[in-house]
Design a protein around this motif. Structure first.
Motif, PDB file in Angstrom:
ATOM      1  N   ASP A  12       1.914   4.527  -3.268  1.00  0.00           N
ATOM      2  CA  ASP A  12       0.694   3.748  -3.038  1.00  0.00           C
ATOM      3  C   ASP A  12      -0.509   4.615  -2.680  1.00  0.00           C
ATOM      4  N   ALA A  13      -0.362   5.487  -1.678  1.00  0.00           N
ATOM      5  CA  ALA A  13      -1.517   6.251  -1.198  1.00  0.00           C
ATOM      6  C   ALA A  13      -2.052   7.208  -2.263  1.00  0.00           C
ATOM      7  N   PRO A  14      -1.217   8.074  -2.861  1.00  0.00           N
ATOM      8  CA  PRO A  14      -1.778   8.963  -3.889  1.00  0.00           C
ATOM      9  C   PRO A  14      -2.326   8.221  -5.091  1.00  0.00           C
ATOM     10  N   TRP A  15      -1.713   7.101  -5.464  1.00  0.00           N
ATOM     11  CA  TRP A  15      -2.240   6.319  -6.588  1.00  0.00           C
ATOM     12  C   TRP A  15      -3.623   5.763  -6.253  1.00  0.00           C
ATOM     13  N   ASP A  16      -3.779   5.206  -5.060  1.00  0.00           N
ATOM     14  CA  ASP A  16      -5.083   4.679  -4.668  1.00  0.00           C
ATOM     15  C   ASP A  16      -6.135   5.790  -4.615  1.00  0.00           C
TER      16      ASP A  16
END
Length: 430
Positions: free
Chosen positions: A347-351
């Motif tokens: 989630d975090a790296p994708w966002d």
């Protein structure tokens, strides 16, 4: 449990095998390539000739999976450095403040890194890494995957199959063959185009710094990185959205002069080139939402770029693969639970990547109100971080996947940003 099969001897596949060998009596890794016997580029990893970033968190996790690996790489020429003290970070048009972060990076070429991991994994008890083996389908019975069909040879039975086949993963198609719905894909069309050259590294280059990172901005949608490598080399990769650098020495240096800072231009304009230049094109970032499927066969997992292929400009792929392999190490082998766990990792790296990409001209998609708010905040954050080493450390802990992005908006950080980040980003001199 007796036998696990991993499809793909990629970084994610090798790290998955390193975890699974502690849980299974036998682990077989299948790869379609002819694997090199020495540290060399291989056909199936087109991006291996370009700069690769192993984040501090990724290095730590790989050392958990393969104890002592970092020390072995250093003995072969890899370089350690502090990710704040020994690096030049230019983000949002600002040169970020220096300091001692305590985050230890490891600089190594992709062939050296992957080659040493492959040697270590191949030597693990019960592990076999087989080259020139193409998986063409899955064996299944009563709602459970029971093995792999290779292109030639007898079917390979398995208690668990892990697809680490990268962007070209066949699992969505195979699910259809087995009567399951494929995962929904999220795709961000970025058309990032790379050019890479290597140069001889000389004493005094960059005043002893080991890393330069120049992030693109909407006003200047070109970026680049220089990493010190083994054998006294620099690898310099530059990229743009929709267009990349020319590979001739003059064109390459001219492109460097158009980045938001001139550090790479100063480094390469009089440097001695080594080897042949290479180009690469990444059309899109893709995320497959396996965690949202209501039905999925037991005995099958998907990992690495086969789940989420990021914009490589951000250098997060190898670290995410290591974190996902660690979930296997924790014996989380039920598909739905596994996919929920790794979705939280992704989630975090994708966002971060999607929010950054959507600001760039030519990238398809609309910034959500939340993304616009975060983008405006980061402009002020980077302006304040140009004068505040503690803010830079917070930023590096997020980009190295130690802390979640909301940590950049803690009360203490927010106060510093509001006090020190009022100025807008502007190009910085080298």
């Amino acid at each position: 449990m007796d036998h696990a099969v991993v499809i793909g001897a990629s970084m994610s596949g090798l790290l998955a095998a390193a975890a699974l060998h502690r849980l299974f009596g036998r682990v077989t890794v299948l790869d379609r390539d002819t694997l090199p016997t020495v540290d060399a580029h291989r056909r199936g990893v087109a991006q291996s000739r370009h700069a690769h970033g192993l984040l501090a968190k990724g290095r730590e996790v790989i050392d958990e999976l393969l104890p002592g690996l970092s020390a072995e790489l250093v003995a072969q020429g890899a370089i350690r450095g502090d990710l704040q003290r020994d690096a030049r970070h230019i983000h949002g048009g600002h040169r970020l403040a220096r300091g001692d972060s305590g985050l230890s990076g490891l600089l190594a070429s992709r062939p050296l890194l992957e080659g040493q991991i492959r040697r270590r994994v191949s030597a693990l008890p019960g592990v076999r890494v087989l080259a020139d083996r193409i998986a063409t389908g899955l064996l299944a019975q009563d709602g459970r995957v029971t093995g792999v069909r290779p292109a030639d040879g007898a079917p390979i039975p398995a208690d668990l199959v892990v697809d680490a086949g990268g962007r070209g993963s066949r699992t969505p198609f195979w699910l259809g063959e087995l009567g399951y719905e494929p995962p929904r894909e999220e795709r961000v069309v970025i058309d990032v185009r790379y050019g890479t050259r290597e140069f001889r590294r000389r004493p005094g280059d960059l005043d002893g710094d080991l890393v330069v990172i120049i992030a693109p901005t909407p006003e200047h949608p070109r970026g680049g990185v220089a990493l010190a490598l083994e054998d006294e080399r620099w690898i310099v990769t530059m990229a743009g959205y929709g267009e990349g650098p020319g590979l001739g020495l003059t064109e390459f240096a001219d492109y460097a002069a158009t980045l938001p800072a001139l550090d790479l231009h100063h480094l390469i304009r009089n440097a001695e080139p080594v080897g042949e230049p290479r180009s690469y094109r990444n059309p899109a970032g893709v995320r497959r939402r396996y965690e949202r499927l209501s039905r999925f066969p037991e005995g099958l997992l998907v990992i690495g770029d086969a789940v989420c292929a990021f914009n490589p400009l951000y250098g997060q792929g190898m670290t995410v693969a290591a974190l996902e392999a660690k979930v296997l190490l924790e014996a989380e082998l039920r598909p739905q639970a596994f996919f929920r766990r790794i979705a939280k990792i992704v989630d975090a790296p994708w966002d971060i990547t999607v929010g950054g990409d959507l600001k760039m001209p030519g990238v398809e998609g609309d910034l959500t109100p939340r993304m616009r708010m975060v983008s405006a905040y980061l402009e002020r954050f980077h302006a304040a971080a140009a004068h505040d080493p503690e803010l830079v450390l917070r930023f590096l802990r997020v980009t190295n996947l130690y802390d979640p992005p909301p940590s950049l908006m803690s009360p203490a950080a927010l106060l510093k940003v509001l006090r020190g980040g009022a100025s807008r980003a502007v190009p910085v001199p080298a």
